[in-house]
Design an enzyme around this catalytic site. Sequence first.
Site, mmCIF file in Angstrom:
data_model
loop_
_atom_site.group_PDB
_atom_site.id
_atom_site.type_symbol
_atom_site.label_atom_id
_atom_site.label_comp_id
_atom_site.label_asym_id
_atom_site.label_seq_id
_atom_site.Cartn_x
_atom_site.Cartn_y
_atom_site.Cartn_z
ATOM 1 C CE LYS A 249 -45.545 67.833 -12.834
ATOM 2 N NZ LYS A 249 -44.900 66.632 -12.238
ATOM 3 N NE ARG B 289 -49.133 63.725 -9.721
ATOM 4 C CZ ARG B 289 -48.304 64.277 -8.838
ATOM 5 N NH1 ARG B 289 -48.278 63.824 -7.587
ATOM 6 N NH2 ARG B 289 -47.510 65.274 -9.190
ATOM 7 C CB THR C 77 -45.033 61.346 -6.370
ATOM 8 O OG1 THR C 77 -45.076 62.321 -5.323
ATOM 9 C CG2 THR C 77 -44.048 61.790 -7.438
ATOM 10 C CG HIS D 135 -45.739 71.396 -9.329
ATOM 11 N ND1 HIS D 135 -44.789 70.770 -8.544
ATOM 12 C CD2 HIS D 135 -45.911 72.623 -8.782
ATOM 13 C CE1 HIS D 135 -44.406 71.601 -7.582
ATOM 14 N NE2 HIS D 135 -45.066 72.730 -7.701
ATOM 15 N NE ARG E 15 -47.874 67.329 -2.303
ATOM 16 C CZ ARG E 15 -46.773 66.970 -2.964
ATOM 17 N NH1 ARG E 15 -46.403 67.619 -4.069
ATOM 18 N NH2 ARG E 15 -46.040 65.965 -2.557
ATOM 19 C CD GLU F 43 -43.317 75.099 -5.722
ATOM 20 O OE1 GLU F 43 -44.539 74.931 -5.950
ATOM 21 O OE2 GLU F 43 -42.537 74.169 -5.477
ATOM 22 C CG PHE G 12 -36.056 61.917 -11.003
ATOM 23 C CD1 PHE G 12 -36.665 63.161 -10.893
ATOM 24 C CD2 PHE G 12 -35.852 61.176 -9.832
ATOM 25 C CE1 PHE G 12 -37.056 63.675 -9.659
ATOM 26 C CE2 PHE G 12 -36.235 61.684 -8.594
ATOM 27 C CZ PHE G 12 -36.841 62.942 -8.505
HETATM 28 N N1 LIG Z 1 -38.250 58.289 -9.269
HETATM 29 C C1 LIG Z 1 -38.645 59.152 -10.215
HETATM 30 N N2 LIG Z 1 -38.494 58.871 -11.523
HETATM 31 C C2 LIG Z 1 -38.887 59.739 -12.484
HETATM 32 N N3 LIG Z 1 -39.470 60.923 -12.227
HETATM 33 C C3 LIG Z 1 -39.652 61.237 -10.941
HETATM 34 C C4 LIG Z 1 -39.254 60.381 -9.867
HETATM 35 N N4 LIG Z 1 -39.564 60.985 -8.695
HETATM 36 C C5 LIG Z 1 -40.136 62.145 -9.033
HETATM 37 N N5 LIG Z 1 -40.178 62.307 -10.371
HETATM 38 C C6 LIG Z 1 -40.717 63.447 -11.111
HETATM 39 O O1 LIG Z 1 -40.303 64.615 -10.435
HETATM 40 C C7 LIG Z 1 -41.443 65.347 -10.009
HETATM 41 C C8 LIG Z 1 -41.122 66.011 -8.729
HETATM 42 O O2 LIG Z 1 -40.963 65.027 -7.716
HETATM 43 P P1 LIG Z 1 -41.556 65.263 -6.271
HETATM 44 O O3 LIG Z 1 -40.897 64.316 -5.355
HETATM 45 O O4 LIG Z 1 -41.508 66.725 -5.964
HETATM 46 O O5 LIG Z 1 -43.074 64.773 -6.468
HETATM 47 P P2 LIG Z 1 -44.414 65.572 -6.320
HETATM 48 O O6 LIG Z 1 -44.241 66.658 -5.307
HETATM 49 O O7 LIG Z 1 -45.535 64.605 -6.117
HETATM 50 O O8 LIG Z 1 -44.577 66.171 -7.766
HETATM 51 P P3 LIG Z 1 -44.578 67.683 -8.189
HETATM 52 O O9 LIG Z 1 -43.423 68.372 -7.495
HETATM 53 O O10 LIG Z 1 -44.415 67.647 -9.681
HETATM 54 O O11 LIG Z 1 -45.895 68.194 -7.713
HETATM 55 C C9 LIG Z 1 -42.568 64.315 -9.962
HETATM 56 O O12 LIG Z 1 -43.838 64.885 -10.116
HETATM 57 C C10 LIG Z 1 -42.227 63.426 -11.122
HETATM 58 O O13 LIG Z 1 -42.687 64.000 -12.357
HETATM 59 MG MG LIG Z 2 -42.836 68.192 -5.533
#
Ligand SMILES: Nc1ncnc2c1ncn2[C@@H]1O[C@H](COP(=O)(O)OP(=O)(O)OP(=O)(O)O)[C@@H](O)[C@H]1O
Ligand SMILES: [Mg+2]
Length: 149
Positions: free
Chosen positions: A9, A102, A91, A115, A85, A126, A57
């Site tokens: 990112k 992370r 996350t 991501h 993952r 994707e 968000f």
């Molecule tokens: N509660 C939150 N507040 C702010 N940003 C959030 C929150 N939850 C998720 N995000 C953002 O949205 C992205 C996508 O959320 P998701 O639940 O898909 O998490 P992830 O699968 O771990 O991350 P990614 O999809 O980026 O790999 C997160 O990586 C984070 O940057």
């Molecule tokens: Mg995700």
Amino acid sequence: MEQTLILVKPDGVQRGLIGAIIGRFEQRGLKLVAMKFIQMSRTLAETHYAVHKERPFYNSLVEYITSGPVVAMVWAGKDAVAAARATIGATNPVAAAPGSIRGDFAMEIGRNLVHGSDSPENAVNEVNLFFTPEERVTWNRLTDSWIQE
Ligand SMILES: Nc1ncnc2c1ncn2[C@@H]1O[C@H](COP(=O)(O)OP(=O)(O)OP(=O)(O)O)[C@@H](O)[C@H]1O
Ligand SMILES: [Mg+2]
């Protein structure tokens, strides 16, 4: 072989962590299939994060992912989605295990560096969203048989 979409990112790019992040996937044994350095358009960002459209968000997430260039990659391997993952970590970086990307490099959910696709089905979509079939390289890696039996 399963494939997964990985993005470094904009925070990872700005902080000079591209090499360190790519190194984690390389060291793990995942195999690089495609890579490009791009500025994501708003349309691409909205499509990529469409599942989060109703989340509070969502707008800041789209702003974040389009705030600067990203490195988009496809990595392959047995159970590549789950392996990537785990290498990325939880996350919320505060909860991410030390040793994960992370857990080692990030502090906040809204600046979590990487991501990774969250299921094999989403990974297929994707990968196709970011890369044409021609951009994905099939190649023979000499260490393959030392990584997967
Ligand atoms: N509660 C939150 N507040 C702010 N940003 C959030 C929150 N939850 C998720 N995000 C953002 O949205 C992205 C996508 O959320 P998701 O639940 O898909 O998490 P992830 O699968 O771990 O991350 P990614 O999809 O980026 O790999 C997160 O990586 C984070 O940057
Ligand atoms: Mg995700």
